[in-house]
Design an enzyme around this catalytic site. Structure first.
Site, PDB file in Angstrom:
ATOM      1  N   SER A   1       0.841  -1.198   0.000  1.00  0.00           N
ATOM      2  CA  SER A   1       0.000   0.000   0.000  1.00  0.00           C
ATOM      3  C   SER A   1       0.874   1.246   0.000  1.00  0.00           C
ATOM      4  O   SER A   1       2.050   1.188  -0.374  1.00  0.00           O
ATOM      5  CB  SER A   1      -0.915  -0.041   1.225  1.00  0.00           C
ATOM      6  OG  SER A   1      -1.916   0.952   1.154  1.00  0.00           O
ATOM      7  N   ASN A   2       0.344   2.377   0.397  1.00  0.00           N
ATOM      8  CA  ASN A   2       1.102   3.633   0.458  1.00  0.00           C
ATOM      9  C   ASN A   2       0.576   4.458   1.620  1.00  0.00           C
ATOM     10  O   ASN A   2      -0.473   4.140   2.178  1.00  0.00           O
ATOM     11  CB  ASN A   2       0.992   4.370  -0.891  1.00  0.00           C
ATOM     12  CG  ASN A   2      -0.441   4.751  -1.192  1.00  0.00           C
ATOM     13  OD1 ASN A   2      -1.031   5.580  -0.518  1.00  0.00           O
ATOM     14  ND2 ASN A   2      -1.030   4.118  -2.187  1.00  0.00           N
ATOM     15  N   PRO A   3       1.299   5.528   2.009  1.00  0.00           N
ATOM     16  CA  PRO A   3       0.925   6.245   3.246  1.00  0.00           C
ATOM     17  C   PRO A   3      -0.212   7.257   3.103  1.00  0.00           C
ATOM     18  O   PRO A   3      -0.392   8.089   4.002  1.00  0.00           O
ATOM     19  CB  PRO A   3       2.216   6.964   3.657  1.00  0.00           C
ATOM     20  CG  PRO A   3       3.129   6.892   2.502  1.00  0.00           C
ATOM     21  CD  PRO A   3       2.533   6.053   1.425  1.00  0.00           C
TER      22      PRO A   3
END
Ligand code: CTP
Length: 213
Positions: free
Chosen positions: A23-25
Site C-alpha cells: 500500500s502507500n501512506p
C-alpha cells in the site's frame, strides 16, 4: 438541481495473501476535506474511500473499498451520474499477480512477489468522459509542472492538482498541502502552503466555476 460530485480518497491495498498487502501512506485527508467542501458548497457527494482512519463526513454517501480493482468498480458505477469526478485517491499502480488463498508460511530463503499493472481509473474515465468534469491529482517528487501537464493531457482532464510529496511539510498524511493547479486551458495556479480544508474549498470552487461555464 444539486450537482453531483464523485470523490475518491485514501490508499488502496493490494494483497498477496489474506493478511498481507502492498500500500502507500495516503491518509485520505485531502479527499475527505474535498468531500466536506463539496457538501458545504451544496453538492450531493459520493465518496469512494480506501481504508483510512477518518470518520465519515456527515451528509456524504461513503462507499468503502479495499483494492484498486474494487475502487475502479465503485468509480465506474457512480461516475456516469456525476457532474464532477475528483480522483484524490492514491491508487496503487501495481498489484501482486496473484493473491494466495492462505496465509503464506515463512521459510529460510528470500521471496519475491511478481507484480502486474492495475488499470488507470482516471485515464479510463478520460476516454469517454462526455460532459463530466474530471479532476486528477499528481503526486510528484520532481519536475512537477512538466509531469502534471503530461498527466493532464494523457488522461484528458479538466484540471490537475499537483503536489510535491518529497516536501516534509505537505502531502501524504500532512494536514497541509502546497499545490500547483493546472487547468486544461493552460492556466497555472501556484498556491502557497495551506491547510487541506482550505485547499479543498479552493478546488471545489474552481469545479463549480467549470460547471457554470
Ligand atoms: N490514478 C488512477 N488509477 C490508477 C493510478 C492513478 O485513477 N491506477 C489517478 C490518481 O488518483 C491521480 C492520478 O491518477 O488522480 C495521478 O496519479 P499519480 O500516481 O500521480 O500518477 P500516475 O498516472 O500513476 O503516474 P506515475 O505513477 O508514473 O507518476
Amino acid at each position: 438541481m444539486k450537482p453531483v460530485f464523485l470523490i475518491t480518497a485514501g490508499p488502496t491495498r493490494e494483497y498477496f495473501d489474506p493478511v498481507r498487502f502492498i500500500s502507500n501512506p495516503s491518509s485520505g485527508k485531502m479527499g475527505y476535506a474535498l468531500a466536506r467542501a463539496a457538501r458545504d458548497a451544496g453538492a450531493r457527494v459520493v465518496l469512494v474511500s480506501g481504508p483510512v482512519a477518518l470518520s465519515p463526513p456527515r451528509g456524504v454517501t461513503v462507499v468503502p473499498v479495499g483494492t484498486a480493482i474494487e475502487m475502479r468498480r465503485a468509480v465506474l458505477r457512480h461516475s456516469r451520474s456525476s457532474d464532477v469526478v475528483i480522483m484524490a485517491a492514491a491508487v496503487a499502480d501495481y498489484r501482486p499477480s496473484r493473491t494466495l488463498r492462505r496465509k503464506m508460511k515463512k521459510g529460510p530463503g528470500r521471496i519475491s512477489v511478481a507484480m502486474v499493472r492495475t488499470r488507470d481509473i482516471l485515464a479510463e474515465m478520460g476516454k469517454g468522459k462526455g460532459k463530466t468534469r474530471l479532476v486528477g491529482f499528481a503526486a510528484e517528487t520532481g519536475s512537477i509542472v512538466r509531469e502534471a501537464t503530461r498527466k493532464l493531457r494523457a488522461k484528458n482532464l479538466d484540471m490537475i492538482v499537483a503536489n510535491n510529496i518529497s516536501r516534509r511539510d505537505s502531502g501524504f498524511a500532512s494536514d497541509f498541502n502546497k499545490a500547483v493547479i493546472l487547468h486544461r486551458d493552460g492556466k497555472i495556479e501556484r498556491l502557497p502552503l495551506m491547510p487541506k480544508p482550505r485547499l479543498a474549498r479552493h478546488i471545489v470552487s474552481r469545479c463549480m466555476e467549470m460547471l457554470d461555464a
